[in-house]
Design a protein around this motif. Structure first.
Motif, short mmCIF file in Angstrom:
data_model
loop_
_atom_site.label_atom_id
_atom_site.label_comp_id
_atom_site.label_asym_id
_atom_site.label_seq_id
_atom_site.Cartn_x
_atom_site.Cartn_y
_atom_site.Cartn_z
N ALA A 46 1.05 -1.15 0.53
CA ALA A 46 -0.37 -0.03 0.32
C ALA A 46 0.80 0.83 -0.32
N LYS A 47 2.30 1.52 0.71
CA LYS A 47 3.23 2.56 0.65
C LYS A 47 4.10 2.58 -0.59
N ARG A 51 2.60 5.79 -2.59
CA ARG A 51 4.17 6.57 -2.73
C ARG A 51 3.56 7.05 -4.62
N GLY A 52 4.04 5.80 -5.37
CA GLY A 52 3.63 6.35 -6.48
C GLY A 52 2.60 7.67 -6.98
N ILE A 53 1.76 7.28 -6.98
CA ILE A 53 0.12 7.95 -7.17
C ILE A 53 0.59 9.67 -6.48
N ALA A 54 1.34 9.60 -5.20
CA ALA A 54 1.35 11.13 -4.12
C ALA A 54 2.72 11.49 -5.38
N ARG A 81 11.54 1.66 -4.59
CA ARG A 81 10.11 1.13 -4.11
C ARG A 81 9.05 1.84 -4.18
N THR A 82 8.91 2.55 -5.30
CA THR A 82 7.59 3.55 -5.89
C THR A 82 6.87 2.43 -6.72
N ASN A 83 6.11 1.96 -6.56
CA ASN A 83 5.00 1.91 -7.89
C ASN A 83 4.94 2.26 -9.07
N TYR A 161 -3.25 5.52 0.19
CA TYR A 161 -2.90 4.27 1.50
C TYR A 161 -3.90 3.58 2.30
N MET A 162 -5.05 4.75 2.64
CA MET A 162 -5.96 3.76 3.52
C MET A 162 -6.96 3.25 2.14
#
Length: 167
Positions: A46-47, A51-54, A81-83, A161-162
């Protein structure tokens, strides 16, 4: 421009796949299909997704017109570690429908930060704003967009994330 985006996205997806997919300069269809399906089925945390979307939202809000995808590709190679798919999805925050709002908000926030002699940008003036006007307004636009990008990235990180954590 959509063709360029499609080509860059397509080449980016292939760069994610392992180098071993090429054999004597011929792409084996079965191997390519397996790699693509593995990419779609990968189960990032989820992180990583948040992180990727952000990161994508931040890049999408900054006024680097025409370079969002290129910058996204470069940053996903530099930030571990970013999608990567999520980054590309996040950059779509600056679609033609949202770009006027992002530009207007970024500029007016930047006017407050810079405190220079920059005029208020009204909606009616925004409709007539062209690329030739951007250099005169770029300093408050850039600084305001960075601030807006940081705030929106934090909000999107928390929301994604949520959402992913619950699912």
């Amino acid at each position: 421009m959509p063709l360029v985006f499609s080509l860059l996205t397509f080449s980016f997806i292939f760069s994610i796949m392992k180098k071993d997919m090429m054999s004597k300069n011929l792409i084996r269809k079965k191997h390519l299909r397996e790699k693509f399906l593995n990419l779609l089925k990968s189960n990032p945390s989820a992180k990583e997704i948040a992180r990727g979307i952000a990161l994508g939202v931040f890049i999408g809000i900054i006024p680097i017109y025409g370079l969002h995808t290129i910058i996204a590709i470069i940053l996903t190679m530099l930030i571990p570690r970013t999608n990567r798919i999520a980054v590309l999805l996040g950059t779509n925050v600056s679609m033609p429908i949202t770009l006027p709002l992002i530009t207007w908000s970024g500029y007016n926030i930047g006017r407050i930060i810079v405190r220079g002699n920059y005029p208020i940008l009204r909606w009616a003036e925004l409709r007539n704003l062209g690329y030739q006007d951007i250099p005169n307004l770029y300093k408050p636009l850039f600084l305001g967009s960075v601030f807006l990008g940081i705030v929106c990235s934090i909000i999107f990180y928390i929301l994604v994330y949520m959402t992913v954590k619950k699912g």
